[in-house]
Design a protein around this motif. Structure first.
Motif, PDB file in Angstrom:
ATOM      1  N   VAL A  75       3.637   4.525   4.273  1.00  0.00           N
ATOM      2  CA  VAL A  75       4.910   5.242   4.121  1.00  0.00           C
ATOM      3  C   VAL A  75       5.656   5.288   5.454  1.00  0.00           C
ATOM      4  CG1 VAL A  75       5.958   7.496   3.648  1.00  0.00           C
ATOM      5  CG2 VAL A  75       4.138   6.625   2.166  1.00  0.00           C
ATOM      6  N   ALA A  76       4.929   5.582   6.540  1.00  0.00           N
ATOM      7  CA  ALA A  76       5.558   5.642   7.862  1.00  0.00           C
ATOM      8  C   ALA A  76       6.116   4.285   8.271  1.00  0.00           C
ATOM      9  CB  ALA A  76       4.550   6.132   8.897  1.00  0.00           C
ATOM     10  N   CYS A  77       5.343   3.229   8.042  1.00  0.00           N
ATOM     11  CA  CYS A  77       5.799   1.877   8.385  1.00  0.00           C
ATOM     12  C   CYS A  77       7.047   1.513   7.593  1.00  0.00           C
ATOM     13  CB  CYS A  77       4.696   0.859   8.093  1.00  0.00           C
ATOM     14  SG  CYS A  77       3.297   0.912   9.230  1.00  0.00           S
ATOM     15  N   ASP A  78       7.024   1.797   6.327  1.00  0.00           N
ATOM     16  CA  ASP A  78       8.134   1.428   5.450  1.00  0.00           C
ATOM     17  C   ASP A  78       9.409   2.175   5.825  1.00  0.00           C
ATOM     18  OD1 ASP A  78       8.488  -0.333   3.065  1.00  0.00           O
ATOM     19  OD2 ASP A  78       9.275   1.509   2.195  1.00  0.00           O
ATOM     20  N   GLN A  79       9.306   3.480   6.032  1.00  0.00           N
ATOM     21  CA  GLN A  79      10.491   4.276   6.348  1.00  0.00           C
ATOM     22  C   GLN A  79      11.017   3.971   7.749  1.00  0.00           C
ATOM     23  OE1 GLN A  79      12.125   6.179   4.050  1.00  0.00           O
ATOM     24  NE2 GLN A  79      10.606   5.159   2.756  1.00  0.00           N
ATOM     25  N   PHE A  80      10.114   3.766   8.697  1.00  0.00           N
ATOM     26  CA  PHE A  80      10.542   3.434  10.055  1.00  0.00           C
ATOM     27  C   PHE A  80      11.237   2.076  10.074  1.00  0.00           C
ATOM     28  CE2 PHE A  80       9.307   2.237  14.591  1.00  0.00           C
ATOM     29  CZ  PHE A  80      10.356   2.952  15.140  1.00  0.00           C
ATOM     30  N   SER A  81      10.710   1.135   9.290  1.00  0.00           N
ATOM     31  CA  SER A  81      11.335  -0.185   9.205  1.00  0.00           C
ATOM     32  C   SER A  81      12.755  -0.074   8.636  1.00  0.00           C
ATOM     33  CB  SER A  81      10.489  -1.112   8.320  1.00  0.00           C
ATOM     34  OG  SER A  81      11.152  -2.337   8.101  1.00  0.00           O
ATOM     35  N   ASN A  82      12.932   0.703   7.579  1.00  0.00           N
ATOM     36  CA  ASN A  82      14.262   0.881   6.997  1.00  0.00           C
ATOM     37  C   ASN A  82      15.221   1.516   7.993  1.00  0.00           C
ATOM     38  OD1 ASN A  82      13.541  -0.189   4.503  1.00  0.00           O
ATOM     39  ND2 ASN A  82      12.901   1.784   3.683  1.00  0.00           N
ATOM     40  N   LEU A  83      14.727   2.479   8.770  1.00  0.00           N
ATOM     41  CA  LEU A  83      15.552   3.142   9.771  1.00  0.00           C
ATOM     42  C   LEU A  83      16.035   2.151  10.832  1.00  0.00           C
ATOM     43  CD1 LEU A  83      16.629   5.839  10.957  1.00  0.00           C
ATOM     44  CD2 LEU A  83      14.482   5.997  12.242  1.00  0.00           C
ATOM     45  N   ILE A  84      15.111   1.324  11.321  1.00  0.00           N
ATOM     46  CA  ILE A  84      15.458   0.351  12.362  1.00  0.00           C
ATOM     47  C   ILE A  84      16.366  -0.741  11.799  1.00  0.00           C
ATOM     48  CG2 ILE A  84      14.540  -1.338  13.991  1.00  0.00           C
ATOM     49  CD1 ILE A  84      14.031   1.573  14.749  1.00  0.00           C
ATOM     50  N   LYS A  85      16.098  -1.187  10.581  1.00  0.00           N
ATOM     51  CA  LYS A  85      16.954  -2.216   9.964  1.00  0.00           C
ATOM     52  C   LYS A  85      18.405  -1.757   9.900  1.00  0.00           C
ATOM     53  CE  LYS A  85      13.491  -4.424   7.002  1.00  0.00           C
ATOM     54  NZ  LYS A  85      12.937  -4.531   5.643  1.00  0.00           N
ATOM     55  N   ASN A  86      18.627  -0.522   9.470  1.00  0.00           N
ATOM     56  CA  ASN A  86      19.983  -0.013   9.337  1.00  0.00           C
ATOM     57  C   ASN A  86      20.629   0.262  10.692  1.00  0.00           C
ATOM     58  OD1 ASN A  86      19.945  -0.053   6.512  1.00  0.00           O
ATOM     59  ND2 ASN A  86      18.924   1.934   6.420  1.00  0.00           N
ATOM     60  N   ALA A  87      19.799   0.523  11.706  1.00  0.00           N
ATOM     61  CA  ALA A  87      20.341   0.784  13.043  1.00  0.00           C
ATOM     62  C   ALA A  87      20.680  -0.520  13.775  1.00  0.00           C
ATOM     63  CB  ALA A  87      19.341   1.598  13.861  1.00  0.00           C
ATOM     64  N   VAL A  88      19.796  -1.519  13.661  1.00  0.00           N
ATOM     65  CA  VAL A  88      19.982  -2.779  14.382  1.00  0.00           C
ATOM     66  C   VAL A  88      20.939  -3.717  13.648  1.00  0.00           C
ATOM     67  CG1 VAL A  88      18.791  -4.839  15.252  1.00  0.00           C
ATOM     68  CG2 VAL A  88      17.727  -2.581  15.500  1.00  0.00           C
ATOM     69  N   GLU A  89      20.835  -3.747  12.319  1.00  0.00           N
ATOM     70  CA  GLU A  89      21.695  -4.575  11.468  1.00  0.00           C
ATOM     71  C   GLU A  89      21.628  -6.065  11.830  1.00  0.00           C
ATOM     72  OE1 GLU A  89      25.640  -2.943  11.530  1.00  0.00           O
ATOM     73  OE2 GLU A  89      25.107  -1.304  10.167  1.00  0.00           O
ATOM     74  N   ARG A  90      20.413  -6.563  11.987  1.00  0.00           N
ATOM     75  CA  ARG A  90      20.237  -7.996  12.217  1.00  0.00           C
ATOM     76  C   ARG A  90      20.058  -8.686  10.867  1.00  0.00           C
ATOM     77  NH1 ARG A  90      15.229 -11.396  14.944  1.00  0.00           N
ATOM     78  NH2 ARG A  90      16.502 -13.148  15.635  1.00  0.00           N
ATOM     79  N   LEU A  91      20.913  -9.650  10.588  1.00  0.00           N
ATOM     80  CA  LEU A  91      20.855 -10.335   9.306  1.00  0.00           C
ATOM     81  C   LEU A  91      19.529 -11.062   9.122  1.00  0.00           C
ATOM     82  CD1 LEU A  91      24.399 -11.959   9.020  1.00  0.00           C
ATOM     83  CD2 LEU A  91      23.526 -10.002   7.724  1.00  0.00           C
ATOM     84  N   ARG A  92      19.043 -11.061   7.889  1.00  0.00           N
ATOM     85  CA  ARG A  92      17.894 -11.905   7.563  1.00  0.00           C
ATOM     86  C   ARG A  92      18.300 -13.368   7.739  1.00  0.00           C
ATOM     87  NH1 ARG A  92      13.910  -9.271   4.421  1.00  0.00           N
ATOM     88  NH2 ARG A  92      14.552  -7.239   3.599  1.00  0.00           N
ATOM     89  N   PRO A  93      17.339 -14.247   8.035  1.00  0.00           N
ATOM     90  CA  PRO A  93      17.691 -15.665   8.191  1.00  0.00           C
ATOM     91  C   PRO A  93      18.321 -16.264   6.942  1.00  0.00           C
ATOM     92  CG  PRO A  93      15.297 -15.341   8.147  1.00  0.00           C
ATOM     93  CD  PRO A  93      15.919 -14.002   8.310  1.00  0.00           C
TER      94      PRO A  93
END
Length: 210
Positions: A75-93
């Motif tokens: 749960v921590a990994c999943d939520q932290f990943s979502n938080l960073i994804k929305n903050a960094v906004e690096r497109l998937r390849p």
């Protein structure tokens, strides 16, 4: 700031090159393999088996703590990943025109736009670390075969995200590191809390006897 931006640009281009290199090793049989193992649902029976083995090997109390620590880690990994994804906004390849134009193989649905860092990699390495700490918590075995097996499995899941076109190599690497350390921290913390509760229970029981 200009120097830092240049470093980020160099790292980003290197990440693109490494990702395209890994992703280029494509064949019908290997594509089918990576598409199969990258799905999370196919591993549910394995998770259930590991949970049952934990309960049998560690006893109900340690086993439940190990399972709880593993769930909290994911749960921590999943939520932290979502938080960073929305903050960094690096497109998937798979959403990056440069990567697609340079021959990126996309084997599954593209999914969300942002991919840094990989929740799959974080979850799998977090699961590996947390369950390994759980199995070692009774002090009877180092569980070396399990350690090798579970971390190889986690690495293959991480690589699958590159082969199917969902993540850059850097996404997977950072996700693996984050998941590994979250797994260690959360699982060790859970077992320390269990040890303290056990000591308090024993102390109170001895006091009541007196």
């Amino acid at each position: 700031m200009a120097g830092f931006a240049e470093i980020i640009s160099v790292l980003d281009q290197a990440d693109r090159s490494v990702t395209l290199f890994i992703n280029s090793f494509s064949a019908p049989w290997s594509d089918a393999f990576w598409c199969f193992i990258t799905g999370s649902r196919v591993w549910y029976p394995v998770y259930l088996i590991i949970a049952i083995v934990m309960l049998r090997r560690l006893g109900w109390k340690r086993g439940l703590v190990a399972i709880l620590a593993t769930v909290l880690t994911i749960v921590a990994c999943d939520q932290f990943s979502n938080l960073i994804k929305n903050a960094v906004e690096r497109l998937r390849p798979c959403h990056d025109r440069y990567m697609v134009e340079h021959g990126l193989n996309i084997l599954v649905d593209k999914g969300g736009f942002y991919g840094f860092f990989s929740a799959h990699a974080a979850n799998c390495f977090g699961f590996a670390a947390a369950t390994l700490v759980g199995f070692r918590s009774n002090g009877k075995s180092r569980c070396t075969p399990y350690a090798w097996g579970v971390f190889i499995w986690a690495a293959l899941i991480g690589l699958s995200r590159i082969f199917v076109g969902k993540h850059y190599f850097g996404d997977v690497l950072v996700g693996a590191i984050v998941g590994f350390f979250l797994g260690l921290i959360i699982s060790n913390l859970c077992f320390r809390i269990l040890a303290r509760l056990d000591r308090r229970f024993r102390d109170r029981k001895l006091f009541s006897i007196r």
